[in-house]
Design a protein around this motif. Structure first.
Motif, PDB file in Angstrom:
ATOM      1  N   SER A 126       0.812  -1.203   0.000  1.00 23.65           N
ATOM      2  CA  SER A 126       0.000   0.000   0.000  1.00 23.65           C
ATOM      3  C   SER A 126       0.858   1.272   0.000  1.00 23.65           C
ATOM      4  CB  SER A 126      -0.928   0.017   1.223  1.00 23.65           C
ATOM      5  OG  SER A 126      -0.166  -0.075   2.428  1.00 23.65           O
ATOM      6  N   GLY A 127       2.145   1.121   0.309  1.00 25.70           N
ATOM      7  CA  GLY A 127       3.045   2.259   0.298  1.00 25.70           C
ATOM      8  C   GLY A 127       3.839   2.323  -0.996  1.00 25.70           C
ATOM      9  N   LYS A 128       4.729   3.297  -1.079  1.00 27.69           N
ATOM     10  CA  LYS A 128       5.583   3.479  -2.259  1.00 27.69           C
ATOM     11  C   LYS A 128       6.911   2.779  -1.993  1.00 27.69           C
ATOM     12  CE  LYS A 128       3.321   7.884  -3.209  1.00 27.69           C
ATOM     13  NZ  LYS A 128       3.458   9.345  -3.313  1.00 27.69           N
ATOM     14  N   ILE A 129       6.981   1.512  -2.443  1.00 30.73           N
ATOM     15  CA  ILE A 129       8.124   0.688  -2.052  1.00 30.73           C
ATOM     16  C   ILE A 129       9.034   0.314  -3.222  1.00 30.73           C
ATOM     17  CG2 ILE A 129       6.837  -0.252  -0.103  1.00 30.73           C
ATOM     18  CD1 ILE A 129       6.489  -2.829  -1.739  1.00 30.73           C
ATOM     19  N   MET A 130       8.570   0.462  -4.467  1.00 32.48           N
ATOM     20  CA  MET A 130       9.385   0.055  -5.615  1.00 32.48           C
ATOM     21  C   MET A 130      10.395   1.156  -5.935  1.00 32.48           C
ATOM     22  SD  MET A 130       8.520  -2.954  -6.391  1.00 32.48           S
ATOM     23  CE  MET A 130       7.211  -4.116  -6.042  1.00 32.48           C
ATOM     24  N   THR A 131      11.437   1.211  -5.108  1.00 35.52           N
ATOM     25  CA  THR A 131      12.402   2.314  -5.192  1.00 35.52           C
ATOM     26  C   THR A 131      13.759   1.894  -5.733  1.00 35.52           C
ATOM     27  OG1 THR A 131      13.094   1.923  -2.903  1.00 35.52           O
ATOM     28  CG2 THR A 131      11.296   3.494  -3.258  1.00 35.52           C
ATOM     29  N   LYS A 132      13.917   0.616  -6.080  1.00 32.71           N
ATOM     30  CA  LYS A 132      15.230   0.131  -6.508  1.00 32.71           C
ATOM     31  C   LYS A 132      15.151  -0.498  -7.896  1.00 32.71           C
ATOM     32  CE  LYS A 132      16.762  -0.610  -1.767  1.00 32.71           C
ATOM     33  NZ  LYS A 132      17.277  -1.579  -0.764  1.00 32.71           N
ATOM     34  N   LEU A 133      16.254  -0.384  -8.631  1.00 29.07           N
ATOM     35  CA  LEU A 133      16.342  -0.914  -9.983  1.00 29.07           C
ATOM     36  C   LEU A 133      17.494  -1.905 -10.053  1.00 29.07           C
ATOM     37  CD1 LEU A 133      14.982  -0.520 -12.780  1.00 29.07           C
ATOM     38  CD2 LEU A 133      16.787   1.107 -13.310  1.00 29.07           C
ATOM     39  N   TYR A 134      17.179  -3.130 -10.497  1.00 27.92           N
ATOM     40  CA  TYR A 134      18.170  -4.198 -10.555  1.00 27.92           C
ATOM     41  C   TYR A 134      18.402  -4.628 -12.012  1.00 27.92           C
ATOM     42  CZ  TYR A 134      18.132  -5.047  -5.501  1.00 27.92           C
ATOM     43  OH  TYR A 134      18.271  -4.926  -4.132  1.00 27.92           O
ATOM     44  N   LEU A 135      19.619  -5.151 -12.255  1.00 28.94           N
ATOM     45  CA  LEU A 135      19.975  -5.729 -13.538  1.00 28.94           C
ATOM     46  C   LEU A 135      20.336  -7.186 -13.312  1.00 28.94           C
ATOM     47  CD1 LEU A 135      20.551  -5.336 -16.592  1.00 28.94           C
ATOM     48  CD2 LEU A 135      22.939  -4.820 -15.940  1.00 28.94           C
ATOM     49  N   ALA A 136      19.659  -8.095 -14.039  1.00 33.61           N
ATOM     50  CA  ALA A 136      19.861  -9.532 -13.849  1.00 33.61           C
ATOM     51  C   ALA A 136      20.534 -10.150 -15.059  1.00 33.61           C
ATOM     52  CB  ALA A 136      18.529 -10.225 -13.592  1.00 33.61           C
ATOM     53  N   ASN A 137      21.345 -11.169 -14.795  1.00 29.75           N
ATOM     54  CA  ASN A 137      21.970 -11.975 -15.837  1.00 29.75           C
ATOM     55  C   ASN A 137      21.176 -13.277 -15.944  1.00 29.75           C
ATOM     56  OD1 ASN A 137      23.611 -13.732 -17.358  1.00 29.75           O
ATOM     57  ND2 ASN A 137      25.497 -12.746 -16.642  1.00 29.75           N
ATOM     58  N   LEU A 138      20.577 -13.525 -17.099  1.00 27.43           N
ATOM     59  CA  LEU A 138      19.704 -14.683 -17.246  1.00 27.43           C
ATOM     60  C   LEU A 138      20.469 -15.981 -17.476  1.00 27.43           C
ATOM     61  CD1 LEU A 138      16.822 -13.141 -19.390  1.00 27.43           C
ATOM     62  CD2 LEU A 138      17.034 -13.288 -16.907  1.00 27.43           C
ATOM     63  N   THR A 139      21.759 -15.908 -17.628  1.00 22.99           N
ATOM     64  CA  THR A 139      22.536 -17.137 -17.789  1.00 22.99           C
ATOM     65  C   THR A 139      22.830 -17.800 -16.444  1.00 22.99           C
ATOM     66  OG1 THR A 139      24.641 -15.932 -17.740  1.00 22.99           O
ATOM     67  CG2 THR A 139      23.594 -16.279 -19.886  1.00 22.99           C
ATOM     68  N   ASP A 140      22.852 -17.006 -15.365  1.00 28.90           N
ATOM     69  CA  ASP A 140      23.147 -17.596 -14.049  1.00 28.90           C
ATOM     70  C   ASP A 140      22.177 -17.138 -12.959  1.00 28.90           C
ATOM     71  OD1 ASP A 140      23.901 -14.979 -13.662  1.00 28.90           O
ATOM     72  OD2 ASP A 140      26.053 -15.395 -13.480  1.00 28.90           O
ATOM     73  N   ALA A 141      21.109 -16.384 -13.346  1.00 27.78           N
ATOM     74  CA  ALA A 141      20.060 -15.967 -12.399  1.00 27.78           C
ATOM     75  C   ALA A 141      20.585 -15.079 -11.280  1.00 27.78           C
ATOM     76  CB  ALA A 141      19.347 -17.180 -11.819  1.00 27.78           C
ATOM     77  N   THR A 142      21.612 -14.291 -11.573  1.00 24.92           N
ATOM     78  CA  THR A 142      22.117 -13.345 -10.579  1.00 24.92           C
ATOM     79  C   THR A 142      21.617 -11.940 -10.901  1.00 24.92           C
ATOM     80  OG1 THR A 142      24.149 -12.984 -11.851  1.00 24.92           O
ATOM     81  CG2 THR A 142      24.177 -14.714 -10.158  1.00 24.92           C
ATOM     82  N   ALA A 143      21.583 -11.078  -9.884  1.00 27.59           N
ATOM     83  CA  ALA A 143      21.109  -9.707 -10.076  1.00 27.59           C
ATOM     84  C   ALA A 143      21.921  -8.761  -9.212  1.00 27.59           C
ATOM     85  CB  ALA A 143      19.630  -9.610  -9.724  1.00 27.59           C
ATOM     86  N   ARG A 144      22.101  -7.532  -9.702  1.00 24.46           N
ATOM     87  CA  ARG A 144      22.822  -6.506  -8.946  1.00 24.46           C
ATOM     88  C   ARG A 144      22.054  -5.187  -9.013  1.00 24.46           C
ATOM     89  NH1 ARG A 144      25.800  -2.965 -12.171  1.00 24.46           N
ATOM     90  NH2 ARG A 144      25.988  -3.558 -14.391  1.00 24.46           N
TER      91      ARG A 144
END
Length: 403
Positions: A126-144
């Motif tokens: 209900s709050g404004k929580i989507m404040t971060k942006l991530y980049l994922a590598n689909l070859t190994d399922a990692t994100a930063r």
């Protein structure tokens, strides 16, 4: 012998036979003169009088289309009400991978190649929580983590990804919206524009970023920005309310924009055409839909779209460059297009339609729920929804479905 009769005058007249012959000859001459006179009169008119002709049979008046380009032979008024029963469903529920972060929720995503960008956050929905942006590598399922929202009391929306840039919108859900992009080579974040009103829609391709934003009470404008030079160019201005909902989309180096087709009087005919703007120097590609196309999604040589603005009663279509619209499904909840397939949500599950073979497939195993489908290349992505715990992003490479 002479012919005699009494005239009553006390005298007799005698008619001899030669007189009767003269009278007959005179009648013949008169008849010949009359015939010649009639012939001369007819020649002056150009010939003999024509014979009367029968009344012509009425011919139907041909119909003239007032739209340009011409309407294709598909009408949403005769669309199927459900998927063809003989199509069946293939089972592609296995092989999915899940991306998770330290955040509780992940939402908006975009795929390019073997990478994916997405928004994330923790707290109450209900709050404004989507404040971060991530980049994922689909070859190994990692994100930063790539960026955080710089706007006070704001969230991140509409992330877009290419090999050179990442673009997004920061909004406070009120009248403040800022469009930014991240240069992946220089690792610098640059502000593109500020937009009052509703949250704008983005389409990122090559060095171009198209922004569709509210510019008036009943008006939206699509502006294209050059991320290298900073120059901008207005592509379109909308006054039709339905076209304000996501009328632009990008794939590779091309950007698609949905436009109304005008009739002979310059009014909206109710039909749409989707114009694909390719790289500079290349001709536009035009999809002539023949009816209204809502929120088109651009793939490689194909587009997907709805025929109504509200998804509950709308039908999903896919259309190839050299073909007519193909009906896919009715009442979908979100959709996207990849290489050879369309992915869509329905009844809390994620489904797929192979538009090269006509095959349908279920992508989620029973007992799970999914929404917010995304596609790019051969990857299909969706949000796995749970009542408790973390909600991850599930993705799989659709090698078999793509043909």
């Amino acid at each position: 012998m002479a012919l005699k009769w009494d005239t009553g005058m006390g005298k007799r007249r005698v008619f001899k036979p030669r007189l009767r012959g003269l009278m007959a000859l005179l009648a013949i001459i008169i008849a010949m003169v009359l015939a010649v006179a009639i012939g001369l009169k007819a020649c002056k008119r150009g010939g003999p009088l024509p014979e009367p002709s029968p009344s012509p049979t009425p011919q139907p008046t041909p119909h003239t289309l007032v739209t340009d380009p011409p309407v294709v032979a598909v009408s949403p008024t005769v669309e199927p009400t459900q998927r063809p029963q003989d199509a069946g469903y293939a089972d592609y529920t296995g092989g999915g991978q899940v991306i998770t972060t330290d955040e509780s929720y992940m939402r908006d995503a975009d795929v390019d190649g073997q990478e994916m960008v997405f928004t994330a956050g923790s707290g109450l929905l209900s709050g404004k929580i989507m404040t971060k942006l991530y980049l994922a590598n689909l070859t190994d399922a990692t994100a930063r983590l790539v960026a955080t929202c710089a706007m006070e009391d704001g969230e991140i929306f509409s992330p877009r990804l290419t090999k050179k840039y990442i673009a997004w919108v920061e909004s406070d859900h009120a009248k403040n919206n800022v469009v930014r992009f991240y240069n992946r080579s220089t690792q610098q974040i640059t502000e593109v524009c500020r937009v009052p009103g509703g949250i704008p829609t983005l389409a990122l391709a090559g060095d171009r970023l198209a922004v569709q934003a509210r510019t008036g009470e009943n008006q939206d404008t699509v502006t294209c920005y050059d991320l290298v030079t900073g120059a901008s160019d207005i592509w379109a201005t909308y006054t039709q309310g339905e076209y304000r909902a996501g009328a632009i989309w990008a794939c590779g180096d091309s950007i698609a924009i949905s436009m109304p087709v005008l009739d002979a009087q310059g009014q909206d005919s109710g039909a749409s055409q989707v114009v694909v703007k390719q790289q500079l120097g290349q001709d536009d590609i035009i999809y002539s839909i023949g009816f209204y196309a809502h929120a088109p999604r651009l793939g490689n040589g194909a587009i997907a779209f709805l025929n109504r603005a509200t998804s509950d009663d709308a039908s999903l279509y896919v259309m190839l460059e050299d073909g007519a619209p193909i009906w896919v499904e009715r009442g979908v909840a979100g959709y996207a297009i990849g290489d050879g397939f369309v992915i869509y949500g329905k009844q809390n599950a994620i489904w797929c339609y192979n538009y090269l073979t006509g095959e349908y497939a279920r992508l989620m195993p029973g007992g799970t729920r999914g929404r917010l489908p995304v596609a790019g290349g051969r990857y299909a992505v969706w949000q796995e929804w749970k009542d408790t715990g973390k909600n991850g992003l599930v993705y799989k490479k659709l090698e078999l479905i793509a043909g």
